[in-house]
Design a protein around this motif. Structure first.
Motif, PDB file in Angstrom:
ATOM      1  N   ARG A   1     -27.363   5.841 -21.447  1.00  0.00           N
ATOM      2  CA  ARG A   1     -25.982   6.308 -21.297  1.00  0.00           C
ATOM      3  C   ARG A   1     -25.017   5.151 -21.040  1.00  0.00           C
ATOM      4  NH1 ARG A   1     -26.712  11.061 -16.996  1.00  0.00           N
ATOM      5  NH2 ARG A   1     -28.060   9.464 -16.109  1.00  0.00           N
ATOM      6  N   LEU A   2     -25.194   4.081 -21.786  1.00  0.00           N
ATOM      7  CA  LEU A   2     -24.381   2.873 -21.608  1.00  0.00           C
ATOM      8  C   LEU A   2     -22.951   3.117 -22.090  1.00  0.00           C
ATOM      9  CD1 LEU A   2     -24.642  -0.139 -20.710  1.00  0.00           C
ATOM     10  CD2 LEU A   2     -24.948  -0.675 -23.128  1.00  0.00           C
ATOM     11  N   THR A   3     -22.015   2.843 -21.216  1.00  0.00           N
ATOM     12  CA  THR A   3     -20.595   3.044 -21.523  1.00  0.00           C
ATOM     13  C   THR A   3     -19.830   1.771 -21.200  1.00  0.00           C
ATOM     14  OG1 THR A   3     -20.730   5.410 -21.044  1.00  0.00           O
ATOM     15  CG2 THR A   3     -18.533   4.410 -20.985  1.00  0.00           C
ATOM     16  N   VAL A   4     -18.974   1.378 -22.123  1.00  0.00           N
ATOM     17  CA  VAL A   4     -18.080   0.234 -21.905  1.00  0.00           C
ATOM     18  C   VAL A   4     -16.671   0.682 -22.277  1.00  0.00           C
ATOM     19  CG1 VAL A   4     -17.439  -2.094 -22.620  1.00  0.00           C
ATOM     20  CG2 VAL A   4     -19.855  -1.502 -22.342  1.00  0.00           C
ATOM     21  N   ALA A   5     -15.749   0.571 -21.324  1.00  0.00           N
ATOM     22  CA  ALA A   5     -14.358   0.957 -21.558  1.00  0.00           C
ATOM     23  C   ALA A   5     -13.453  -0.228 -21.289  1.00  0.00           C
ATOM     24  CB  ALA A   5     -13.973   2.123 -20.661  1.00  0.00           C
ATOM     25  N   PHE A   6     -12.517  -0.448 -22.188  1.00  0.00           N
ATOM     26  CA  PHE A   6     -11.478  -1.447 -22.007  1.00  0.00           C
ATOM     27  C   PHE A   6     -10.170  -0.685 -21.819  1.00  0.00           C
ATOM     28  CE2 PHE A   6     -14.666  -3.415 -24.827  1.00  0.00           C
ATOM     29  CZ  PHE A   6     -15.047  -4.479 -24.020  1.00  0.00           C
ATOM     30  N   GLY A   7      -9.781  -0.508 -20.564  1.00  0.00           N
ATOM     31  CA  GLY A   7      -8.621   0.338 -20.290  1.00  0.00           C
ATOM     32  C   GLY A   7      -8.960   1.772 -20.668  1.00  0.00           C
ATOM     33  N   GLY A   8      -8.147   2.365 -21.519  1.00  0.00           N
ATOM     34  CA  GLY A   8      -8.399   3.737 -21.947  1.00  0.00           C
ATOM     35  C   GLY A   8      -9.259   3.840 -23.189  1.00  0.00           C
TER      36      GLY A   8
ATOM     37  N   LYS B   1     -12.783   3.469 -25.114  1.00  0.00           N
ATOM     38  CA  LYS B   1     -14.224   3.389 -24.934  1.00  0.00           C
ATOM     39  C   LYS B   1     -14.847   2.717 -26.151  1.00  0.00           C
ATOM     40  CE  LYS B   1     -15.315   7.107 -21.700  1.00  0.00           C
ATOM     41  NZ  LYS B   1     -16.090   8.363 -21.491  1.00  0.00           N
ATOM     42  N   ALA B   2     -15.341   1.504 -25.930  1.00  0.00           N
ATOM     43  CA  ALA B   2     -16.024   0.791 -27.007  1.00  0.00           C
ATOM     44  C   ALA B   2     -17.443   1.309 -27.185  1.00  0.00           C
ATOM     45  CB  ALA B   2     -16.042  -0.701 -26.716  1.00  0.00           C
ATOM     46  N   LEU B   3     -18.069   1.721 -26.081  1.00  0.00           N
ATOM     47  CA  LEU B   3     -19.386   2.366 -26.111  1.00  0.00           C
ATOM     48  C   LEU B   3     -19.299   3.617 -25.258  1.00  0.00           C
ATOM     49  CD1 LEU B   3     -21.762  -0.698 -25.522  1.00  0.00           C
ATOM     50  CD2 LEU B   3     -21.265   0.417 -27.707  1.00  0.00           C
ATOM     51  N   ASP B   4     -19.845   4.714 -25.764  1.00  0.00           N
ATOM     52  CA  ASP B   4     -19.740   5.986 -25.056  1.00  0.00           C
ATOM     53  C   ASP B   4     -21.127   6.614 -24.905  1.00  0.00           C
ATOM     54  OD1 ASP B   4     -18.888   8.295 -23.858  1.00  0.00           O
ATOM     55  OD2 ASP B   4     -17.823   9.075 -25.601  1.00  0.00           O
ATOM     56  N   GLU B   5     -21.763   6.337 -23.758  1.00  0.00           N
ATOM     57  CA  GLU B   5     -23.063   6.906 -23.412  1.00  0.00           C
ATOM     58  C   GLU B   5     -24.114   6.673 -24.500  1.00  0.00           C
ATOM     59  OE1 GLU B   5     -22.805  10.933 -22.044  1.00  0.00           O
ATOM     60  OE2 GLU B   5     -21.733  10.360 -20.224  1.00  0.00           O
ATOM     61  N   VAL B   6     -24.300   5.409 -24.848  1.00  0.00           N
ATOM     62  CA  VAL B   6     -25.314   5.019 -25.831  1.00  0.00           C
ATOM     63  C   VAL B   6     -26.675   4.945 -25.140  1.00  0.00           C
ATOM     64  CG1 VAL B   6     -26.083   3.181 -27.379  1.00  0.00           C
ATOM     65  CG2 VAL B   6     -23.641   3.744 -27.210  1.00  0.00           C
TER      66      VAL B   6
ATOM     67  N   ARG C   1     -19.459  -6.604 -19.111  1.00  0.00           N
ATOM     68  CA  ARG C   1     -20.021  -5.772 -18.051  1.00  0.00           C
ATOM     69  C   ARG C   1     -19.884  -4.302 -18.417  1.00  0.00           C
ATOM     70  NH1 ARG C   1     -20.815  -8.484 -13.104  1.00  0.00           N
ATOM     71  NH2 ARG C   1     -21.353 -10.635 -13.657  1.00  0.00           N
ATOM     72  N   PRO C   2     -20.952  -3.523 -18.252  1.00  0.00           N
ATOM     73  CA  PRO C   2     -20.857  -2.097 -18.554  1.00  0.00           C
ATOM     74  C   PRO C   2     -19.990  -1.359 -17.541  1.00  0.00           C
ATOM     75  CG  PRO C   2     -22.984  -2.594 -17.583  1.00  0.00           C
ATOM     76  CD  PRO C   2     -22.298  -3.917 -17.807  1.00  0.00           C
ATOM     77  N   THR C   3     -19.315  -0.315 -18.002  1.00  0.00           N
ATOM     78  CA  THR C   3     -18.531   0.539 -17.122  1.00  0.00           C
ATOM     79  C   THR C   3     -19.431   1.558 -16.435  1.00  0.00           C
ATOM     80  OG1 THR C   3     -16.670   0.298 -18.646  1.00  0.00           O
ATOM     81  CG2 THR C   3     -16.531   2.084 -17.031  1.00  0.00           C
ATOM     82  N   ALA C   4     -20.432   2.043 -17.155  1.00  0.00           N
ATOM     83  CA  ALA C   4     -21.376   3.014 -16.609  1.00  0.00           C
ATOM     84  C   ALA C   4     -22.670   2.924 -17.402  1.00  0.00           C
ATOM     85  CB  ALA C   4     -20.795   4.427 -16.680  1.00  0.00           C
ATOM     86  N   GLY C   5     -23.722   3.570 -16.886  1.00  0.00           N
ATOM     87  CA  GLY C   5     -25.012   3.562 -17.542  1.00  0.00           C
ATOM     88  C   GLY C   5     -25.872   2.394 -17.087  1.00  0.00           C
ATOM     89  N   SER C   6     -27.031   2.254 -17.699  1.00  0.00           N
ATOM     90  CA  SER C   6     -27.962   1.218 -17.258  1.00  0.00           C
ATOM     91  C   SER C   6     -28.623   0.503 -18.426  1.00  0.00           C
ATOM     92  CB  SER C   6     -29.052   1.820 -16.363  1.00  0.00           C
ATOM     93  OG  SER C   6     -29.895   2.679 -17.096  1.00  0.00           O
ATOM     94  N   LEU C   7     -29.036  -0.722 -18.147  1.00  0.00           N
ATOM     95  CA  LEU C   7     -29.806  -1.552 -19.068  1.00  0.00           C
ATOM     96  C   LEU C   7     -31.017  -2.069 -18.302  1.00  0.00           C
ATOM     97  CD1 LEU C   7     -26.938  -3.756 -20.542  1.00  0.00           C
ATOM     98  CD2 LEU C   7     -28.393  -2.265 -21.908  1.00  0.00           C
ATOM     99  N   ARG C   8     -32.202  -1.937 -18.893  1.00  0.00           N
ATOM    100  CA  ARG C   8     -33.408  -2.436 -18.236  1.00  0.00           C
ATOM    101  C   ARG C   8     -34.253  -3.227 -19.231  1.00  0.00           C
ATOM    102  NH1 ARG C   8     -34.770  -0.430 -13.238  1.00  0.00           N
ATOM    103  NH2 ARG C   8     -33.356   1.159 -12.433  1.00  0.00           N
ATOM    104  N   LEU C   9     -34.649  -4.407 -18.822  1.00  0.00           N
ATOM    105  CA  LEU C   9     -35.532  -5.258 -19.603  1.00  0.00           C
ATOM    106  C   LEU C   9     -36.905  -5.194 -18.966  1.00  0.00           C
ATOM    107  CD1 LEU C   9     -35.657  -7.408 -21.940  1.00  0.00           C
ATOM    108  CD2 LEU C   9     -35.412  -9.135 -20.141  1.00  0.00           C
ATOM    109  N   GLU C  10     -37.849  -4.509 -19.636  1.00  0.00           N
ATOM    110  CA  GLU C  10     -39.188  -4.283 -19.094  1.00  0.00           C
ATOM    111  C   GLU C  10     -39.112  -3.737 -17.666  1.00  0.00           C
ATOM    112  OE1 GLU C  10     -41.285  -7.955 -19.734  1.00  0.00           O
ATOM    113  OE2 GLU C  10     -41.707  -7.424 -21.821  1.00  0.00           O
ATOM    114  N   GLY C  11     -38.206  -2.788 -17.475  1.00  0.00           N
ATOM    115  CA  GLY C  11     -38.062  -2.126 -16.189  1.00  0.00           C
ATOM    116  C   GLY C  11     -37.132  -2.807 -15.212  1.00  0.00           C
ATOM    117  N   ARG C  12     -36.681  -4.021 -15.518  1.00  0.00           N
ATOM    118  CA  ARG C  12     -35.815  -4.771 -14.610  1.00  0.00           C
ATOM    119  C   ARG C  12     -34.354  -4.529 -14.961  1.00  0.00           C
ATOM    120  NH1 ARG C  12     -36.355 -10.970 -12.551  1.00  0.00           N
ATOM    121  NH2 ARG C  12     -34.366 -11.091 -11.476  1.00  0.00           N
TER     122      ARG C  12
END
Length: 245
Positions: A12-19, A21-26, A58-69
Motif C-alpha cells: 500500500r505504498l503511497t507518495v503524495a506531492f501536495g495534493g 498522488k504519484a503513487l496510490d496504495e501500490v 520518502r513515502p507518504t504512507a505504506g511500507s517497503l521491506r527488503l527481505e523483511g527489513r
C-alpha cells in the motif's frame, strides 16, 4: 517451517506531492532471482516507485521491506549499503573520469564497508589508508579493480576496450551500459533499472537485452525490477509484469 521473506515487499505504498498522488496504495512482492517488469504510460508513477524504493523519495504512507527489513526512513546511502542498486532514467556519467574509473565509482561502498559488508574505513581513515598504502586498503582496492574489470567485460567490446577513454566520449547507448555496469559492480541483491533501453535503436536494444539475459544466467540470485516501454524487451526478459496506469 518458516517461509522465506520475499526479496522486496511493497505494501500500500503511497507518495503524495501536495495534493497530487504519484503513487496510490501500490502493493506487490518480488522474490529472490526474479525479473519483474513495470510498464505503463508516462506519468503513471513508475520512476517515482524506483525513487522511493531506493530512498530518493520518502513515502507518504505504506511500507517497503527488503527481505523483511523496513526501508522507509532510511537514506539512499543506507539502502544502497543493504544491497540495492539502481540506474537513472537519464544517463549520468562523470565527464572528468575515464570509463574505467566511472565504473569503479560503484565499488566505493564495498571498499569502505558498511551495510552487508564489514566496515573497514570511514571518511577520515580511508584517505589516510590510501595515502599510506596500508595493506588492508590495497587488498580491498585490488579486489574492487578486479570486479570493475570483470563487469566491464560483460558488455563485450562496448566498454572494456574503451576503459581508458573519457566517459564523456561514449555514445549515448554506451553511457547507458556504463550506468548498468556501475550499478552491477556493487554486487546488488536488488537491481532497479529505469528504462535501460531508452534512446537506443532496435539493434542496440536487442544487444542490451542479450546482456541482461546473460546477467540473469551469471548471477541467478539477483532480483531485477525494470521499467521499460519496449514490449519486445519486456517479453524477452520478464518473468512477471505489472501495469501501472
Amino acid at each position: 517451517m518458516a517461509t522465506e521473506a520475499p526479496r522486496l515487499a511493497v505494501d500500500r505504498l503511497t507518495v503524495a506531492f501536495g495534493g497530487l498522488k504519484a503513487l496510490d496504495e501500490v502493493s506487490f512482492e518480488v522474490g529472490k532471482g526474479a525479473f519483474l517488469s513495470i510498464i505503463g504510460p508516462n506519468g503513471a508513477g513508475k520512476s517515482t516507485l524506483v525513487q522511493t524504493i531506493s530512498g530518493f523519495v520518502r513515502p507518504t504512507a505504506g511500507s517497503l521491506r527488503l527481505e523483511g527489513r523496513p526501508l522507509a526512513g532510511l537514506s539512499s546511502d543506507a539502502i544502497a549499503a543493504l544491497g540495492v542498486a539502481r540506474t537513472f532514467q537519464t544517463s549520468r556519467v562523470f565527464p572528468a573520469l575515464s570509463v574505467g574509473d566511472s565504473v569503479a565509482v560503484g565499488t566505493q561502498r564495498r571498499l569502505i564497508g558498511g551495510g552487508r559488508t564489514e566496515v573497514a574505513f570511514n571518511a577520515l581513515s580511508e584517505p589516510i589508508a590510501a595515502l599510506l598504502g596500508l595493506p588492508r586498503y590495497r587488498r580491498r582496492e585490488a579486489e574492487c579493480r578486479a570486479r570493475a574489470e570483470e563487469v566491464m567485460q560483460l558488455f563485450g567490446d562496448r566498454l572494456w576496450p574503451r576503459r581508458d577513454q573519457p566517459a564523456h566520449s561514449l555514445s549515448y547507448a554506451n553511457r547507458r551500459r556504463l550506468d548498468i555496469a556501475r550499478a552491477l559492480i556493487a554486487e546488488p541483491d536488488l537491481l532497479l533499472l529505469d528504462e535501460p533501453t531508452a534512446g537506443m535503436n532496435p539493434t542496440e536494444s536487442r544487444e542490451l537485452a542479450d546482456v541482461l539475459a546473460g546477467l540473469r544466467a551469471r548471477f541467478p540470485d539477483i532480483t531485477i525490477i525494470m521499467i521499460e516501454h519496449k514490449l519486445d524487451v519486456v517479453r524477452r526478459l520478464a518473468d512477471r509484469t505489472i501495469v501501472m496506469g
